[in-house]
Design a protein around this motif. Structure first.
Motif, PDB file in Angstrom:
ATOM      1  N   TYR A   1      -7.719   9.418  -8.039  1.00 21.53           N
ATOM      2  CA  TYR A   1      -6.633   9.747  -9.155  1.00 21.53           C
ATOM      3  C   TYR A   1      -6.270  10.836  -9.436  1.00 21.53           C
ATOM      4  O   TYR A   1      -5.250  11.199 -10.096  1.00 21.53           O
ATOM      5  CB  TYR A   1      -7.471   8.940 -10.579  1.00 21.53           C
ATOM      6  CG  TYR A   1      -8.533   9.680 -10.950  1.00 21.53           C
ATOM      7  CD1 TYR A   1      -8.351  10.691 -11.863  1.00 21.53           C
ATOM      8  CD2 TYR A   1      -9.866   9.269 -10.678  1.00 21.53           C
ATOM      9  CE1 TYR A   1      -9.466  11.394 -12.228  1.00 21.53           C
ATOM     10  CE2 TYR A   1     -10.711   9.983 -11.161  1.00 21.53           C
ATOM     11  CZ  TYR A   1     -10.656  11.085 -12.146  1.00 21.53           C
ATOM     12  OH  TYR A   1     -11.705  11.752 -12.715  1.00 21.53           O
TER      13      TYR A   1
ATOM     14  N   GLY B   1      -2.370  -1.134  -8.272  1.00 25.49           N
ATOM     15  CA  GLY B   1      -3.788  -0.639  -8.325  1.00 25.49           C
ATOM     16  C   GLY B   1      -4.491  -0.108  -7.127  1.00 25.49           C
ATOM     17  O   GLY B   1      -4.180  -0.763  -5.992  1.00 25.49           O
TER      18      GLY B   1
ATOM     19  N   ALA C   1      -2.174   2.496 -11.314  1.00 23.78           N
ATOM     20  CA  ALA C   1      -3.597   2.413 -11.923  1.00 23.78           C
ATOM     21  C   ALA C   1      -4.682   2.772 -10.859  1.00 23.78           C
ATOM     22  O   ALA C   1      -4.672   2.035  -9.885  1.00 23.78           O
ATOM     23  CB  ALA C   1      -3.658   0.900 -12.424  1.00 23.78           C
TER      24      ALA C   1
ATOM     25  N   ARG D   1       1.627  -2.155 -17.761  1.00 22.83           N
ATOM     26  CA  ARG D   1       1.362  -0.788 -17.529  1.00 22.83           C
ATOM     27  C   ARG D   1       1.351  -0.205 -16.292  1.00 22.83           C
ATOM     28  O   ARG D   1       1.676   0.843 -15.671  1.00 22.83           O
ATOM     29  CB  ARG D   1       0.223  -0.335 -18.280  1.00 22.83           C
ATOM     30  CG  ARG D   1       0.277  -0.372 -19.719  1.00 22.83           C
ATOM     31  CD  ARG D   1      -0.945   0.438 -20.435  1.00 22.83           C
ATOM     32  NE  ARG D   1      -0.887   0.708 -21.734  1.00 22.83           N
ATOM     33  CZ  ARG D   1      -1.450   1.448 -22.265  1.00 22.83           C
ATOM     34  NH1 ARG D   1      -2.753   1.971 -21.815  1.00 22.83           N
ATOM     35  NH2 ARG D   1      -1.477   1.418 -23.645  1.00 22.83           N
ATOM     36  N   ALA D   2       1.150  -1.275 -15.218  1.00 26.39           N
ATOM     37  CA  ALA D   2       1.031  -0.626 -13.893  1.00 26.39           C
ATOM     38  C   ALA D   2       1.600  -1.962 -13.057  1.00 26.39           C
ATOM     39  O   ALA D   2       1.283  -3.151 -13.185  1.00 26.39           O
ATOM     40  CB  ALA D   2      -0.577  -0.391 -13.679  1.00 26.39           C
TER      41      ALA D   2
ATOM     42  N   ILE E   1      -4.164   5.916 -15.394  1.00 26.03           N
ATOM     43  CA  ILE E   1      -2.696   5.432 -15.054  1.00 26.03           C
ATOM     44  C   ILE E   1      -1.732   6.347 -15.041  1.00 26.03           C
ATOM     45  O   ILE E   1      -1.747   7.148 -15.977  1.00 26.03           O
ATOM     46  CB  ILE E   1      -2.382   4.388 -16.226  1.00 26.03           C
ATOM     47  CG1 ILE E   1      -3.071   3.130 -16.070  1.00 26.03           C
ATOM     48  CG2 ILE E   1      -0.786   3.648 -15.909  1.00 26.03           C
ATOM     49  CD1 ILE E   1      -2.821   2.124 -17.112  1.00 26.03           C
TER      50      ILE E   1
END
Length: 280
Positions: free
Chosen positions: A18, A10, A47, A6-7, A42
């Motif tokens: 975010y 980080g 992330a 997914r990422a 995300i």
């Protein structure tokens, strides 16, 4: 889509960061080390994790650093930006300056600073067969090299972006990490200055050590929020730290907007090979 892809990048820092993106996906992840400090937000392969929780309810000595790093690794993060507030010991550093952390002095006392606990290691069930997981599953004793914790490629990219944005920054600074949550005494700061610390904070350790154990490429950015105890003689308050971090939020968002697309490239620095030969 699997958690595992997914990422790629980080970001651990303040709860506001975010918000650089609209429409973030929020996921909750459990780990063998417990729950991370916050949900993971995300967007487009990036992330975000809020180190102290989105409501800043977790003090530095009780952050579940292992769960935070493990959760990011589990969703595919192999490049990490860690951002933290620090008090300036080096008198060149002024409030609002950004310092790219170049080395660490660890004075924490109660924090578990490794994933690898030999026969006492947690049971791992991940399907992935990365070297990190292999060593964990085999319950190995591992001694990880920390002589170059921070990634040269991440640092070079960050320097370019900060220069472009004309943000005042220093390319090197030694970060002393104390246990907290209290601030340091004057004599502690004198001692830290005498042994080469440029700034002091409460969160880099064991965060960067754990990230290093996974083979992540690490960039640690320190935001100077105030002079450390005794440097200028005024009382330290949490309020000034939080206010300065809020002021820097916009600059950090500008920085990330330019940094993220550039960080997608293949790195050739070899950070991911740190575990080769580290196990007993």
């Amino acid at each position: 889509m699997h958690h595992e892809d997914r990422a790629f990048l980080g970001i651990i820092g303040g709860s506001g960061l975010y918000k650089i993106f609209d429409d973030v996906e929020e996921i909750e992840i459990d780990t063998p080390f417990g729950k991370p400090s916050s949900k993971i937000f995300i967007k487009d392969g990036v992330a975000f994790l809020s180190r102290h929780g989105v409501d800043h309810s977790i003090p530095p000595h009780l952050v579940n650093y292992r769960a935070n790093i493990y959760a990011l690794y589990k969703i595919g993060v192999r490049k990490l930006i860690s951002i933290g507030a620090t008090g300036g010991i080096n008198t060149l550093f002024k409030g609002g300056d950004i310092v790219i952390t170049s080395d660490i002095l660890d004075f924490t006392k109660s924090r578990v600073s490794t994933f690898f606990e030999g026969v006492f290691s947690k049971d791992i069930e991940e399907a992935d067969d990365s070297f990190f997981y292999k060593l964990l599953k085999a319950k190995k004793v591992v001694h990880t090299d920390m002589s170059n914790i921070f990634c040269e490629e991440m640092i070079a990219l960050a320097s370019d972006v900060l220069r472009e944005l004309k943000i005042n920054f220093y390319l090197k600074g030694v970060y002393a990490c104390t246990e907290g949550p209290r601030f340091e005494t004057k004599k502690e700061i004198e001692f830290l200055r005498d042994i080469g610390a440029d700034m002091v904070g409460m969160t880099a350790c064991p965060e960067v050590f754990l990230a290093r154990e996974t083979g992540m490429h690490i960039l640690h950015m320190s935001v100077i929020t105030n002079p450390a105890a005794g440097i200028e003689g005024h009382k330290l308050t949490s309020k000034e730290v939080i206010e300065m971090m809020k002021q820097k939020d916009e600059q950090l968002k500008q920085f990330l907007t330019l940094f993220i697309p550039r960080a997608r490239k293949e790195f050739v620095c070899g950070c991911e090979n740190v575990l080769e030969g580290a196990d007993v």
